[in-house]
Design a protein around this motif. Structure first.
Motif, short mmCIF file in Angstrom:
data_model
loop_
_atom_site.label_atom_id
_atom_site.label_comp_id
_atom_site.label_asym_id
_atom_site.label_seq_id
_atom_site.Cartn_x
_atom_site.Cartn_y
_atom_site.Cartn_z
N ARG A 68 -3.61 -6.23 -15.39
CA ARG A 68 -2.27 -6.00 -15.93
C ARG A 68 -2.22 -6.49 -17.37
O ARG A 68 -2.79 -7.52 -17.70
N TRP A 117 10.63 -5.18 -11.70
CA TRP A 117 9.36 -4.51 -11.48
C TRP A 117 9.59 -3.16 -10.78
O TRP A 117 10.41 -3.06 -9.88
N ARG A 120 7.69 -0.53 -8.45
CA ARG A 120 6.55 -0.58 -7.54
C ARG A 120 6.10 0.82 -7.11
O ARG A 120 6.88 1.77 -7.16
N SER A 160 0.33 5.34 -1.96
CA SER A 160 -1.01 4.84 -2.27
C SER A 160 -1.87 5.98 -2.78
O SER A 160 -1.83 7.10 -2.25
N GLN A 181 0.43 -2.18 -15.07
CA GLN A 181 -0.86 -2.20 -14.40
C GLN A 181 -1.81 -1.26 -15.14
O GLN A 181 -1.42 -0.19 -15.61
N VAL A 214 -3.72 2.37 -6.82
CA VAL A 214 -2.49 1.67 -6.40
C VAL A 214 -2.30 1.77 -4.90
O VAL A 214 -2.67 2.77 -4.27
N GLN A 215 -1.74 0.72 -4.36
CA GLN A 215 -1.28 0.71 -2.98
C GLN A 215 0.23 0.79 -2.97
O GLN A 215 0.89 0.28 -3.88
N GLU A 216 0.78 1.43 -1.97
CA GLU A 216 2.23 1.50 -1.84
C GLU A 216 2.82 0.09 -1.89
O GLU A 216 2.34 -0.82 -1.23
N GLU A 270 2.82 -1.83 -4.57
CA GLU A 270 2.20 -2.64 -5.62
C GLU A 270 3.01 -2.55 -6.91
O GLU A 270 3.51 -1.49 -7.29
N MET A 296 3.80 -2.04 -10.61
CA MET A 296 3.14 -1.19 -11.61
C MET A 296 3.69 -1.39 -13.02
O MET A 296 2.93 -1.43 -13.98
#
Length: 347
Positions: A148, A249, A251, A255, A300, A305-307, A309, A311
């Motif tokens: 990041r 944030w 997110r 994913s 990021q 990416v995962q659901e 997360e 970003m």
């Protein structure tokens, strides 16, 4: 403020003195000695004591370069008061290229620490009592976490008028109000009488030239504000930083593999598409949308990416378009300055 004699780890440093101290730390299991490097420069005239610290998180390297440039600069020839510079607080993390200590603890959640506590607690205790408690002010240097990047920004308790003035003097476009966290250096520094701001810029395990230059310039600006250095000869007035009282944030909504559409420093509005998330075949699974307008101050970098997360980190302002213009002009100024003597004047 302005004591005639300063003592760190049993070393007496009089006015006008310059020393480098290896502050002993817990040795490695290989029987290798460990120490925390400390540079102290005292002017011949009394004045405030400022500490600057880097690599509390061992993978955050930008601050090490910022401090080395300050130490090597000609600015300190006209110093009033005392500068205590600690380029590497968490040497264990730097060795392992890790944010944490070998005991897997976050040093910035381990203050005030204890002489008989965990490894993190012992490092925190030593740093707090030998360095922080002997300063009036502090600047703690950080970067974004792994994968990041952060836009150059200052985080501080803006409800304290003196800290607010110091944060503004640092001179980056974004100043974010940040409440004190339990176990953090800023919280415990306040308890021992040191007013601390935090500088965030760049990415872990990388040197970022713009972030480094902004950091050097910011520290010099704070030292001028505190009367530790002469005022700048430049007649150019400083732009007033913009204050953000809140941030949020965005997110990942699925994913997959991400394609960023918006970048660091961009002005975004509600409903803007920030990124697209695709499956391995290239089919779009979802779009990541902005929920509240503002300026992207962190993002990021890794395309995986995962659901859920995090970003994008977005700071919210009353006039975000003005901030976006300020960010762009600051970037141009810093990168065009080259070896400008008013920015980086080395020995």
């Amino acid at each position: 403020m302005g004591k005639a004699l300063l003592t760190i780890d049993g070393v007496d440093i009089p006015l006008g003195g310059t020393v480098r101290i290896k502050l002993p730390m817990v040795k490695l299991y290989t029987d290798t000695n460990m120490s925390m490097p400390v540079f102290v420069k005292r002017g011949k005239r009394t004045g405030p004591t400022l500490f600057i610290s880097a690599a509390i998180h061992g993978d955050e390297l930008n601050g090490i370069e910022i401090i080395s440039r300050i130490i090597q600069s000609k600015y300190l020839e006209n110093l009033k008061g005392t500068l205590i510079a600690v380029p590497i607080v968490n040497g264990y993390g730097v060795l392992n290229q890790s944010r944490y200590l070998p005991d897997r603890r976050d040093l910035n959640r381990s203050f005030p620490g204890s002489k008989r506590g965990s490894l993190a607690g012992r490092v925190a205790d030593r740093f707090l009592n030998e360095i922080v408690a002997k300063a009036d002010y502090g600047i703690d240097l950080h970067t974004g976490s792994l994968h990041r990047t952060n836009l150059p920004q200052v985080r501080a308790n803006l409800d304290d008028p003196e800290i607010l003035a110091i944060a503004k003097a640092f001179g980056v476009p974004v100043v974010l109000n940040s409440n004190l966290r339990d176990g953090s250096l800023r919280e415990c520094a306040e308890d021992v009488g040191a007013k601390v701001i935090l500088y965030e810029a760049g990415e872990a395990l990388r040197f970022d030239e713009l972030s480094i230059r902004a950091g050097v310039k910011g520290i010099v600006g704070v030292m001028r504000h505190l009367g530790m250095l002469p005022k700048s000869r430049s007649k150019k007035s400083l732009s007033e930083p913009r204050i953000a009282r809140s941030s949020s944030w965005i997110r990942a909504t699925d994913s997959g593999f991400t394609t960023h559409i918006k970048e660091l420093g961009d002005l975004v509005e509600e409903g803007d598409v920030l990124a697209e998330i695709k499956d391995p075949y290239g089919d779009i699974l979802d779009q990541v949308l902005c929920k509240n307008g503002g300026i992207i101050i962190g993002k990021q970098n890794i395309p995986l990416v995962q659901e859920g997360e995090a970003m994008y980190h977005i700071a919210h302002f009353l006039a975000p378009d003005e901030v976006a213009g300020y960010v762009e002009s600051m970037q141009d100024e810093l990168m065009d300055s080259g070896a400008s003597s008013d920015l980086i004047d080395y020995k």
